[in-house]
Design a protein around this motif. Sequence first.
Motif, mmCIF file in Angstrom:
data_model
loop_
_atom_site.group_PDB
_atom_site.id
_atom_site.type_symbol
_atom_site.label_atom_id
_atom_site.label_comp_id
_atom_site.label_asym_id
_atom_site.label_seq_id
_atom_site.Cartn_x
_atom_site.Cartn_y
_atom_site.Cartn_z
ATOM 1 N N ALA A 182 -8.003 8.050 14.862
ATOM 2 C CA ALA A 182 -8.990 7.684 15.887
ATOM 3 C C ALA A 182 -8.346 7.529 17.254
ATOM 4 O O ALA A 182 -8.626 6.572 17.995
ATOM 5 N N GLY A 183 -7.453 8.460 17.594
ATOM 6 C CA GLY A 183 -6.817 8.453 18.903
ATOM 7 C C GLY A 183 -5.640 7.515 19.036
ATOM 8 O O GLY A 183 -5.078 7.379 20.132
ATOM 9 N N GLU A 184 -5.258 6.851 17.952
ATOM 10 C CA GLU A 184 -4.127 5.919 18.004
ATOM 11 C C GLU A 184 -3.050 6.330 17.003
ATOM 12 O O GLU A 184 -3.337 6.920 15.963
ATOM 13 N N MET A 185 -1.815 5.981 17.351
ATOM 14 C CA MET A 185 -0.696 6.225 16.460
ATOM 15 C C MET A 185 -0.441 4.954 15.651
ATOM 16 O O MET A 185 -0.312 3.853 16.205
ATOM 17 N N LEU A 186 -0.386 5.104 14.316
ATOM 18 C CA LEU A 186 -0.159 3.962 13.436
ATOM 19 C C LEU A 186 1.160 4.120 12.693
ATOM 20 O O LEU A 186 1.520 5.225 12.273
ATOM 21 N N LEU A 187 1.857 3.014 12.541
ATOM 22 C CA LEU A 187 3.010 2.927 11.654
ATOM 23 C C LEU A 187 2.569 2.123 10.435
ATOM 24 O O LEU A 187 2.141 0.973 10.565
ATOM 25 N N VAL A 188 2.651 2.727 9.255
ATOM 26 C CA VAL A 188 2.219 2.082 8.016
ATOM 27 C C VAL A 188 3.442 1.867 7.134
ATOM 28 O O VAL A 188 4.171 2.815 6.823
ATOM 29 N N LEU A 189 3.657 0.623 6.720
ATOM 30 C CA LEU A 189 4.805 0.250 5.905
ATOM 31 C C LEU A 189 4.329 -0.190 4.524
ATOM 32 O O LEU A 189 3.496 -1.090 4.405
ATOM 33 N N SER A 190 4.864 0.456 3.497
ATOM 34 C CA SER A 190 4.473 0.166 2.119
ATOM 35 C C SER A 190 5.409 -0.886 1.531
ATOM 36 O O SER A 190 6.628 -0.686 1.465
ATOM 37 N N ARG A 191 4.844 -2.010 1.102
ATOM 38 C CA ARG A 191 5.661 -3.123 0.618
ATOM 39 C C ARG A 191 6.280 -2.814 -0.741
ATOM 40 O O ARG A 191 5.699 -2.118 -1.568
ATOM 41 N N LYS A 192 7.434 -3.415 -0.964
ATOM 42 C CA LYS A 192 8.144 -3.250 -2.230
ATOM 43 C C LYS A 192 7.573 -4.150 -3.315
ATOM 44 O O LYS A 192 6.993 -5.204 -3.035
ATOM 45 N N HIS A 193 7.777 -3.734 -4.560
ATOM 46 C CA HIS A 193 7.479 -4.566 -5.721
ATOM 47 C C HIS A 193 8.348 -5.833 -5.668
ATOM 48 O O HIS A 193 9.517 -5.756 -5.293
ATOM 49 N N PRO A 194 7.855 -7.034 -5.977
ATOM 50 C CA PRO A 194 6.575 -7.299 -6.638
ATOM 51 C C PRO A 194 5.397 -7.481 -5.685
ATOM 52 O O PRO A 194 4.295 -7.738 -6.130
ATOM 53 N N GLU A 195 5.636 -7.349 -4.369
ATOM 54 C CA GLU A 195 4.505 -7.441 -3.444
ATOM 55 C C GLU A 195 3.662 -6.177 -3.559
ATOM 56 O O GLU A 195 4.082 -5.160 -4.099
#
Length: 322
Positions: A182-195
């Motif tokens: 939607a016109g924005e740049m996102l940084l997405v971080l995937s949490r480690k197990h057990p989170e």
Amino acid sequence: MVDPKKHPADPRFLLREWVMLDAELPRGRRTAPFGRLFLNTATGRFLHRDLPELANYYLIASTGGLLVLASRSPPHTVLVVNPLTASCITFKAPMPNFLLHTVAHLRVAGTAPTLVLEHPTYGMAYLAKPDDEHFAEVKYNPLDKAHDISGIRDDKVDDLLSSSITPRSWEKYFRFYFVQSAGEMLLVLSRKHPERGMDVYKVNFEKKVLEPTTRIGSSALFLGEMCVSVDANKIPSINGNCIFYLGRGQHDGQPDGIYMYDLKTEKEERIVNDLIQFIGFYGKLVTPSMVQILMNYCTNIPWSQLESERRYGFLEEVHMEE
């Protein structure tokens, strides 16, 4: 009025919000011998398009709806084709050898576009402008990918992103993704197990900051080697303000399947067991859901037809129809 066939590199004719969904759909289920299904991720519009170019060219990759093709006869020069206007950008450079899987990007800066053929596994890429004689082999890091996705280079923002994906961050996170949404740049971080779940940051290029957020509106993010943002208000059966991704496997305490993380409730849910589902004794294929189709696009990078024929003596998926 500007003619797209005379000016194929004009930014107005370079598709950004389209994806080719059925690059690997069996021929018996296609609308025409060389037909493909495209989706506009912003409007939810589906478009079937016959692509006669596939009779004479190898399909290498797609990017934003643009097709990267290579001629069938040596030296296998490259085209980038707009399937909506039938305009094409021709490259003098022949297709690099040994590139079986590739994620393509088209950089638009200066007077000529640059085609980037990323090798997702080895941290390298091949680059060429239309008049270059050969593709240049270069190292390709996550910041390079961020530049190609956003179309923006900014040293201060690069420093911010670098500090967010340092080795120290791997104590908490499993993987990171850059997504244009939607016109924005996102940084997405995937949490480690057990989170469980994801942390999302908006990249504010004006203020040079990363802004944590749990609100991406009606957008739904699909993560993989290629990432896609769609407007869930325009596509049935997809939830907005959610992130979809594949399970990481038993080694990380998470069964296989497609997961949805709701940013508002911060809850993760496994919604589908696999990209493809079969039922019955004879394994009848179940029509995939839209979630499965989009996840397949993001995670199942098709083989280059040219390299398939070079290595194994057959074409991957697209064959000449009798």
